[in-house]
Scaffold this motif. Structure first.
Motif, mmCIF file in Angstrom:
data_model
loop_
_atom_site.group_PDB
_atom_site.id
_atom_site.type_symbol
_atom_site.label_atom_id
_atom_site.label_comp_id
_atom_site.label_asym_id
_atom_site.label_seq_id
_atom_site.Cartn_x
_atom_site.Cartn_y
_atom_site.Cartn_z
ATOM 1 N N ASP A 126 -14.283 -132.790 -4.742
ATOM 2 C CA ASP A 126 -14.156 -131.859 -3.612
ATOM 3 C C ASP A 126 -14.793 -132.441 -2.357
ATOM 4 N N LEU A 145 -5.982 -123.257 8.012
ATOM 5 C CA LEU A 145 -6.216 -122.842 6.618
ATOM 6 C C LEU A 145 -7.413 -123.536 5.980
ATOM 7 N N ALA A 146 -7.344 -124.857 5.901
ATOM 8 C CA ALA A 146 -8.391 -125.576 5.160
ATOM 9 C C ALA A 146 -9.763 -125.474 5.832
ATOM 10 N N ILE A 178 -11.204 -122.083 4.885
ATOM 11 C CA ILE A 178 -11.507 -121.842 3.476
ATOM 12 C C ILE A 178 -12.479 -122.880 2.930
ATOM 13 N N VAL A 179 -12.222 -124.138 3.212
ATOM 14 C CA VAL A 179 -13.043 -125.188 2.608
ATOM 15 C C VAL A 179 -14.344 -125.383 3.381
ATOM 16 N N LYS A 232 -15.471 -123.180 5.654
ATOM 17 C CA LYS A 232 -16.009 -121.866 6.028
ATOM 18 C C LYS A 232 -16.244 -121.743 7.534
ATOM 19 N N ALA A 234 -2.218 -129.612 -0.081
ATOM 20 C CA ALA A 234 -3.300 -128.625 -0.193
ATOM 21 C C ALA A 234 -4.508 -129.237 -0.902
ATOM 22 N N LEU A 266 -8.667 -127.962 -0.904
ATOM 23 C CA LEU A 266 -8.534 -126.629 -1.490
ATOM 24 C C LEU A 266 -8.638 -126.730 -3.008
ATOM 25 N N TRP A 314 -7.523 -122.705 -7.597
ATOM 26 C CA TRP A 314 -7.204 -121.284 -7.454
ATOM 27 C C TRP A 314 -6.612 -120.999 -6.085
ATOM 28 N N ARG A 315 -7.195 -121.607 -5.043
ATOM 29 C CA ARG A 315 -6.696 -121.419 -3.693
ATOM 30 C C ARG A 315 -5.305 -122.030 -3.534
ATOM 31 N N MET A 334 -2.974 -119.481 -5.121
ATOM 32 C CA MET A 334 -2.779 -118.230 -4.394
ATOM 33 C C MET A 334 -2.142 -118.420 -3.016
ATOM 34 N N LEU A 335 -2.475 -119.524 -2.346
ATOM 35 C CA LEU A 335 -2.055 -119.674 -0.953
ATOM 36 C C LEU A 335 -0.815 -120.536 -0.783
#
Ligand SMILES: Nc1ncnc2c1ncn2[C@@H]1O[C@H](COP(=O)(O)OP(=O)(O)OP(=O)(O)O)[C@@H](O)[C@H]1O
Ligand SMILES: [Mg+2]
Lengths: 252, 387
Positions: A83, A110-111, A114-115, A117, B286, B291, B294-295, B298-299
């Motif tokens: 990650d 998006l990223a 989410i990733v 924050k 993604a 990501l 799970w993301r 879902m996305l």
């Protein structure tokens, strides 16, 4: 966790990398060290393992032997490491791979949200800034399917940049584009290169390689056959396979 | 004249006239023959019978029904029963299908094998056999006195007994509406253009609305509770019989299970196909952005798979709706069975069948229309997509 700027050493260090698809060996003992801020162009005939190599760097492919270290973190089965590395390594694909159900702006926000924050307002500001940079700020509210190929690829670059990565990987970013759109995408990458982004770019655009690359890597049969600065690479190439390849892409 | 016949427009028009004309002639002839036959048998045609009382009872109805009620009321009950069975059956089938379909696309070999076996078995056994099978299973459950019991639920050959709130039926209806609102309102809020707030920032209002609607439901339930009784009514044995709670009759349970399991096997294949249609490139993009799995699901995977599935899913739903007519095999009074009984008792065959066809046409066309709207609303924009 990766603390990008502080850790010392090369950006990407690949040592004796082996990759098998079933029994077929796609990479044989590949070693490569990429310094921070260095710009690498990778070329070679189809099936030589270029994509496989750069896809190993962010674990879209899992390697079977050897070591990959990205920004000081070893890429192994540790999910945290994977990650962390993906957060710092942006990738641009041959076929853009935008999310077709989201607007251009949403693709870019998006990223980070989410990733990383990042708060929505900041994510939007960053996204708009990078869309400006790839010269399509006016397309923010459109959907990918409403853009030309060249515009889509520039969105894909902006999307990757919005994560503020340390390293960018490009896998033949212009080979799915019509000739008149190639330049607009290459221009964006050239600008990025001139700003000191560490990048590894698989491409057959030799003019581009000459202009931006610090080093050109030639691969064949899953091996790195030759690597040299572009001047040397294009003029004094010793290797027979390299010369043959060059005469094919440069010839006519 | 000959040259006129060579004209393409004239030819097309002529063909149309011939086509429509011959169909109209057939329909008119059919009606004339039917009228003659009916008259010969002494049956009066027309829809007057709708207002006569039926004289027979229903074994399942969501609305009050007695033998004194007129036929039109029974037809309405039939449609509601069919819609109720359809809603429950399709919902369960969708849940089953989603689980099995996801199992079939998973990376786990055992899950894939199980999913495949399930689909192979239940897709290839005719629905009517499955209905009979489940009916046999349910009617061979123990008698009320030896019922299987757990968490207040009772499983018997007379049906499934579940705990049920002790509230007035009006309060129950109001609470149901409130729950529906709790689902529908946030969806509407997310889409409407009447709000000045940008779509992305409506999460708060959506949540507040859903919470308010659910709170309303709870308040209505508590306020509408029947005096001197506990809020939840648990089924319990009294003498030879079970009292209390809500009884789900074996006929309804049979059909719901059969439709869920049979429909689920078809929906599983649709779900699998939908997920297979999602480009590997989008998933890789993604992942490369960091990501998590799970993301990504879902996305990216789910929203794209849904768009691929929905048109086929709509067909499947329409088709499963028609499968509710299996009610007649086990004696569940759905729309079809009520029409069949009507024909038996009143002899108004043509009228009743007309009503049956109109009813199903209305149900299925509305279903298709709803899905068309959803499809249009979420369709991917533009035509320049690759990869
Ligand atoms: N998923 C896979 N399964 C099996 N073999 C694969 C897979 N991906 C790649 N290969 C094989 O590995 C070799 C290297 O593939 P790779 O995609 O890295 O080549 P490439 O240098 O990027 O070629 P191109 O210029 O055509 O993109 C090829 O022989 C290819 O057939
Ligand atoms: Mg490739």
């Amino acid at each position: 966790m990766i603390s990008g700027n502080r850790s010392s050493g090369p950006a990407v260090l690949i040592e004796n990398l082996d990759k098998y698809y079933g029994t077929f060996q796609a990479l044989r003992k590949v070693s490569l060290s990429v310094d921070r801020g260095e710009r690498i162009v990778v070329c070679g005939p189809s099936g030589s393992g270029k994509s496989t190599m750069i896809r190993c760097i962010n674990r879209l492919e899992q390697h079977n032997g050897g070591r990959i270290t990205v920004l000081g973190t070893e890429l192994n089965d540790d999910v945290g490491n994977i990650d962390g590395i993906r957060r710092e390594v942006g990738m641009v694909f041959q076929h853009f791979n935008l999310f077709p159900h989201m607007t251009v702006l949403e693709n870019c926000m998006l990223a980070p949200m989410i990733v990383r924050k990042v708060p929505r307002a900041d994510a939007e500001a960053t996204a708009r800034r990078y869309l400006e940079k790839v010269r399509i700020p006016e397309q923010a509210m459109k959907y990918p399917g409403q853009l030309s190929g060249g515009q889509q690829q520039r969105v894909a670059i902006a999307r990757a940049l919005c994560m503020q990565p340390e390293i960018m990987l490009f896998d033949e970013p212009t080979s799915a584009l019509d000739p008149e759109m190639i330049a607009e995408v290459l221009d964006v990458i050239v600008t990025l290169a001139s700003e000191g982004m560490t990048m590894i770019c698989v491409t057959h655009e030799m003019g581009f390689a000459r202009r931006v690359a610090d080093r050109v890597i030639f691969m064949d049969g899953g091996e790195i056959v030759e690597q040299a600065p572009p001047d040397e690479f294009f003029t004094f190439s010793r290797n027979e396979r390299t010369r043959q390849f060059l005469s094919q892409v440069l010839g006519h | 004249m000959v040259s006129l016949l060579r004209n393409q427009k004239v030819r097309n028009a002529l063909l149309q006239v011939l086509y429509v004309g011959s169909i109209a002639a057939m329909v008119l002839a059919g009606i004339a023959i039917a009228r003659q036959n009916l008259a010969a048998q002494g049956i009066t045609s027309g829809f007057d019978f709708l207002f006569k009382s039926t004289g027979w009872d229903l074994n399942f109805s969501l609305l009050p029904a007695t033998a004194n009620d007129p036929y039109w009321w029974y037809f309405l009950i039939g449609i509601i029963n069919t819609l109720f069975l359809g809603t429950v059956g399709l919902t369960l089938a969708t849940i089953v299908g989603t689980i099995v379909g996801l199992a079939r696309t998973s990376s786990n070999e055992l899950a894939r094998l199980l999913g495949r076996t399930y689909v192979d078995i239940f897709r290839n056994i005719p629905l009517i056999l499955q209905v009979f099978f489940w009916y046999a299973v349910i009617t061979h459950l123990p008698t009320p006195r030896a019922a299987h019991e757990g968490w207040g639920f009772l499983l018997t050959s007379r049906g499934l007994y579940i705990p049920f709130p002790n509230v007035s039926s009006a309060a129950l209806a109001a609470a149901t509406l409130a729950v529906i609102a709790a689902i529908a309102l946030p969806i509407w809020l997310g889409r409407t253009s009447r709000l000045s707030l940008p779509v992305g920032q409506r999460g708060g209002i959506q949540l507040a609305c859903a919470a308010a609607a659910l709170a309303c439901a709870a308040v209505v339930l508590v306020a509408g509770r029947l005096a001197d009784l506990p809020l939840l009514d648990f089924p319990a044995l009294q003498g030879l019989n079970l009292r209390g709670g809500l009884r789900i009759p074996p006929e309804f349970a049979t059909l719901a299970i059969a439709i869920a399991i049979y429909g689920g096997s078809y929906i599983a294949e649709i779900v699998r196909g939908g997920f297979k249609a999602v480009g590997k490139g989008q998933v890789e993009a993604a992942l490369s952005l960091g990501l998590g799995p799970w993301r990504v699901f879902m996305l990216v995977r789910l929203p794209l798979a849904l768009r691929a599935m929905l048109p086929i899913l709509a067909n499947q739903y329409v088709w499963l709706m028609k499968a509710t007519t299996m009610g007649i095999a086990v004696g569940f009074t759905d729309f079809f069975m009520i029409v069949a009984l009507t024909i038996n008792h009143s002899g108004q065959t043509i009228e009743a069948i007309g009503i049956l066809m109109a009813g199903f046409l209305a149900i299925n066309l509305s279903l298709a229309a709803i899905f068309n709207r959803i499809n249009k609303a979420i369709a991917l924009k533009g035509n320049q997509l690759r990869g």
